[in-house]
Scaffold this active site. Sequence first.
Site, PDB file in Angstrom:
ATOM      1  N   CYS A 138      -1.204  78.748 119.728  1.00  0.00           N
ATOM      2  CA  CYS A 138       0.163  79.260 119.817  1.00  0.00           C
ATOM      3  C   CYS A 138       1.131  78.417 119.005  1.00  0.00           C
ATOM      4  O   CYS A 138       2.109  78.931 118.470  1.00  0.00           O
ATOM      5  CB  CYS A 138       0.602  79.383 121.259  1.00  0.00           C
ATOM      6  SG  CYS A 138       0.281  77.915 122.210  1.00  0.00           S
TER       7      CYS A 138
ATOM      8  N   LYS B 220      -6.398  85.211 136.505  1.00  0.00           N
ATOM      9  CA  LYS B 220      -7.195  86.134 135.700  1.00  0.00           C
ATOM     10  C   LYS B 220      -7.396  85.562 134.297  1.00  0.00           C
ATOM     11  O   LYS B 220      -6.442  85.421 133.533  1.00  0.00           O
ATOM     12  CB  LYS B 220      -6.507  87.494 135.564  1.00  0.00           C
ATOM     13  CG  LYS B 220      -7.420  88.519 134.898  1.00  0.00           C
ATOM     14  CD  LYS B 220      -6.686  89.714 134.328  1.00  0.00           C
ATOM     15  CE  LYS B 220      -6.295  89.552 132.892  1.00  0.00           C
ATOM     16  NZ  LYS B 220      -7.424  89.455 131.926  1.00  0.00           N
TER      17      LYS B 220
ATOM     18  N   GLU C  36       4.537  81.732 128.268  1.00  0.00           N
ATOM     19  CA  GLU C  36       4.224  80.908 127.100  1.00  0.00           C
ATOM     20  C   GLU C  36       3.666  81.862 126.064  1.00  0.00           C
ATOM     21  O   GLU C  36       2.547  82.354 126.190  1.00  0.00           O
ATOM     22  CB  GLU C  36       3.223  79.827 127.496  1.00  0.00           C
ATOM     23  CG  GLU C  36       3.299  78.621 126.587  1.00  0.00           C
ATOM     24  CD  GLU C  36       2.357  78.733 125.417  1.00  0.00           C
ATOM     25  OE1 GLU C  36       2.782  79.269 124.367  1.00  0.00           O
ATOM     26  OE2 GLU C  36       1.211  78.303 125.554  1.00  0.00           O
TER      27      GLU C  36
ATOM     28  N   GLU D  45       3.714  86.268 113.527  1.00  0.00           N
ATOM     29  CA  GLU D  45       2.552  85.479 113.915  1.00  0.00           C
ATOM     30  C   GLU D  45       1.278  86.220 113.514  1.00  0.00           C
ATOM     31  O   GLU D  45       1.151  87.418 113.732  1.00  0.00           O
ATOM     32  CB  GLU D  45       2.570  85.280 115.438  1.00  0.00           C
ATOM     33  CG  GLU D  45       1.403  84.474 115.951  1.00  0.00           C
ATOM     34  CD  GLU D  45       1.485  84.218 117.457  1.00  0.00           C
ATOM     35  OE1 GLU D  45       1.666  85.191 118.210  1.00  0.00           O
ATOM     36  OE2 GLU D  45       1.386  83.046 117.859  1.00  0.00           O
TER      37      GLU D  45
ATOM     38  N   GLY E 228       4.024  89.686 127.190  1.00  0.00           N
ATOM     39  CA  GLY E 228       4.978  88.822 127.895  1.00  0.00           C
ATOM     40  C   GLY E 228       6.248  89.561 128.280  1.00  0.00           C
ATOM     41  O   GLY E 228       6.757  89.407 129.392  1.00  0.00           O
TER      42      GLY E 228
ATOM     43  N   GLY F 135       0.210  84.350 126.465  1.00  0.00           N
ATOM     44  CA  GLY F 135      -0.393  85.390 125.639  1.00  0.00           C
ATOM     45  C   GLY F 135       0.606  85.918 124.636  1.00  0.00           C
ATOM     46  O   GLY F 135       1.508  85.196 124.184  1.00  0.00           O
ATOM     47  N   SER F 136       0.480  87.192 124.310  1.00  0.00           N
ATOM     48  CA  SER F 136       1.298  87.779 123.246  1.00  0.00           C
ATOM     49  C   SER F 136       2.711  88.105 123.730  1.00  0.00           C
ATOM     50  O   SER F 136       2.945  88.295 124.922  1.00  0.00           O
ATOM     51  CB  SER F 136       0.625  89.055 122.741  1.00  0.00           C
ATOM     52  OG  SER F 136       0.582  90.009 123.765  1.00  0.00           O
TER      53      SER F 136
HETATM   54  P1  NAI Z   1      -2.542  89.680 125.304  1.00  0.00           P
HETATM   55  O1  NAI Z   1      -1.198  89.106 125.521  1.00  0.00           O
HETATM   56  O2  NAI Z   1      -2.673  91.154 125.422  1.00  0.00           O
HETATM   57  O3  NAI Z   1      -3.584  89.022 126.333  1.00  0.00           O
HETATM   58  C1  NAI Z   1      -3.378  87.784 126.986  1.00  0.00           C
HETATM   59  C2  NAI Z   1      -3.750  87.925 128.455  1.00  0.00           C
HETATM   60  O4  NAI Z   1      -2.900  88.897 129.057  1.00  0.00           O
HETATM   61  C3  NAI Z   1      -5.180  88.416 128.697  1.00  0.00           C
HETATM   62  O5  NAI Z   1      -5.691  87.802 129.863  1.00  0.00           O
HETATM   63  C4  NAI Z   1      -4.979  89.896 128.934  1.00  0.00           C
HETATM   64  O6  NAI Z   1      -6.005  90.473 129.713  1.00  0.00           O
HETATM   65  C5  NAI Z   1      -3.670  89.904 129.682  1.00  0.00           C
HETATM   66  N1  NAI Z   1      -2.938  91.176 129.627  1.00  0.00           N
HETATM   67  C6  NAI Z   1      -2.922  92.101 128.637  1.00  0.00           C
HETATM   68  N2  NAI Z   1      -2.146  93.141 128.969  1.00  0.00           N
HETATM   69  C7  NAI Z   1      -1.649  92.882 130.200  1.00  0.00           C
HETATM   70  C8  NAI Z   1      -0.790  93.582 131.090  1.00  0.00           C
HETATM   71  N3  NAI Z   1      -0.268  94.753 130.789  1.00  0.00           N
HETATM   72  N4  NAI Z   1      -0.501  93.006 132.272  1.00  0.00           N
HETATM   73  C9  NAI Z   1      -0.990  91.804 132.598  1.00  0.00           C
HETATM   74  N5  NAI Z   1      -1.816  91.097 131.814  1.00  0.00           N
HETATM   75  C10 NAI Z   1      -2.147  91.634 130.628  1.00  0.00           C
HETATM   76  O7  NAI Z   1      -3.078  89.186 123.895  1.00  0.00           O
HETATM   77  P2  NAI Z   1      -4.353  89.711 123.067  1.00  0.00           P
HETATM   78  O8  NAI Z   1      -4.361  91.202 123.001  1.00  0.00           O
HETATM   79  O9  NAI Z   1      -5.555  89.042 123.596  1.00  0.00           O
HETATM   80  O10 NAI Z   1      -4.007  89.130 121.633  1.00  0.00           O
HETATM   81  C11 NAI Z   1      -3.086  89.814 120.801  1.00  0.00           C
HETATM   82  C12 NAI Z   1      -2.203  88.858 120.051  1.00  0.00           C
HETATM   83  O11 NAI Z   1      -1.446  88.076 120.948  1.00  0.00           O
HETATM   84  C13 NAI Z   1      -2.914  87.836 119.195  1.00  0.00           C
HETATM   85  O12 NAI Z   1      -3.253  88.342 117.952  1.00  0.00           O
HETATM   86  C14 NAI Z   1      -1.888  86.738 119.119  1.00  0.00           C
HETATM   87  O13 NAI Z   1      -0.958  87.026 118.104  1.00  0.00           O
HETATM   88  C15 NAI Z   1      -1.195  86.793 120.449  1.00  0.00           C
HETATM   89  N6  NAI Z   1      -1.698  85.785 121.392  1.00  0.00           N
HETATM   90  C16 NAI Z   1      -0.969  84.660 121.624  1.00  0.00           C
HETATM   91  C17 NAI Z   1      -1.444  83.682 122.467  1.00  0.00           C
HETATM   92  C18 NAI Z   1      -0.679  82.437 122.738  1.00  0.00           C
HETATM   93  O14 NAI Z   1      -1.246  81.446 123.152  1.00  0.00           O
HETATM   94  N7  NAI Z   1       0.623  82.430 122.574  1.00  0.00           N
HETATM   95  C19 NAI Z   1      -2.750  83.796 123.113  1.00  0.00           C
HETATM   96  C20 NAI Z   1      -3.416  85.041 122.857  1.00  0.00           C
HETATM   97  C21 NAI Z   1      -2.894  85.968 122.017  1.00  0.00           C
END
Ligand code: NAI
Length: 474
Positions: free
Chosen positions: A279, A170, A245, A376, A228, A223-224
Amino acid sequence: MLIDGSLVPEGRGGEIASIDPATGQVITTIPEADHLQVDEAVRAAATAMLGRWGSARAEERARVLFDIADRLDADAHSFALLDTLDNGKPLTTATEDIAAAIETFRYMAGWATKINGRTMSMGENGAFHAYTLRQPSGVVGQIIPWNFPIVSIAWKLAPALAAGCAVVLKPAELTSLSALRFAALVAGLDIPPGVINIVTGTGPGVGAALVEHPLVDRVSFTGSGVTGRWVAQTAAATMKRVTLELGGKSPVVVFPDADLDHAIESAANAIFFNQGEVCTAGSRLLVHRDVFDAVIDGVAERAKRLSVGDGFDPETEVGPLISEAHLGRVSHAVEAAIRDGAELLCGGPVKRDSGFFYGPTVLVENRRDAKVSREEIFGPVLVAQSFDGDDLQAVIDDVNDTLYGLGASIFTRDITRAHRFAIGAKSGTVWVNTHLDHGQDVPFGGYKQSGYGRELGEEAVLSYTELKSVKVRL
Ligand code: NAI
Ligand code: MG
């Protein structure tokens, strides 16, 4: 979407607008899969593991990965265009991204034919013959973020396929266009149905359905930290294997003996590359007091000179942030830091008629417990701090005084200091006289709350296997 070998144009959960962050305009809509479509994809993957894919020769898995790489190569420019359109990043960065993604598929193709167990002895006088088998984990659910769309696809899919798994992936709802093009490209290749499934939609909808699905054996998430932690807790219910990650607040340490011009250039790149939406972004700059003013002035000078604009403009070095909501988060974090006492050297909001632009920002905040020193921001915002004296252990303690542990770098010409720092930093990656570089064969991942498990390298491939021990009494 790609489900069980067929392209599926409609999401039964509805559709989601895809936005160009440079203009705020809707580009198109993407499907939102419903739970039944996620279930179909997972079942297709499970069926693929029982069929031709589950018993495929290693050479066949390698061929699939090489085929994907060749097709991406032939279409590389359109992938770069799509990621710039959908994510906002400069086209130069998107072009490097697709090249790196292709390399990952080729690198991992090599691993498909090199996954082996070991032999051991057990008992006395050769009473046993014992050996290990590395078998694919099975059905893998993969969830990726929006900052490196095509690179994330490669980092997740390639090692899983090399190991012989079947995948349901996804992409982030903010950047699904390259994943959907990837789905169309893969549908035209000779790959058994169900081996690769691409489903789009929101995290709480499609992502959660994947993490909760009982037929998913392993979850790999980037992701976040908030999401995570939820993934880890939810996966625990069925004891799914998990790779996480997550984010970081990665320090860049500069000693007075460093090549300062190089350190300044690297420190600026470490935080402003890809709008700071990285990240491992070097978001905390720790500089020895003797060279503090020179280094932060140098970084601020560079920040002011960076050209902020539309990713398609060849002059652009910093594109828009991913979304209006994210622009709001970044702006608020900087405003709060300034209210809290941080000094603003440069940056802040950029005036534009449309789009989600934010200027490269440098703050000075010496208090280690300030929010901006610890959390972050995931944007082009650097917090600079000074340290005194020559006590390396004090610097290492400072570096380690964080919940995160994804990356850390040191700039120095003292080889002993560099290696001692590498040993002491609680961080999945340590860079010396550089920051951000990756290698296909170098494992990547986090200590502490930056997650667990490793991507790239042999470790990524092995993470998609189960280890079986076979003990034969002779
Ligand atoms: P997020 O962690 O919510 O989204 C990342 C992925 O997880 C997306 O594909 C999203 O659809 C999916 N996701 C969200 N909620 C989920 C759930 N309950 N179950 C399964 N999958 C789920 O991050 P978001 O909202 O896009 O960004 C928020 C903050 O996260 C950013 O401001 C940043 O600080 C951090 N972030 C860190 C990343 C990294 O590479 N470490 C990448 C993206 C965001
Ligand atoms: Mg978008």
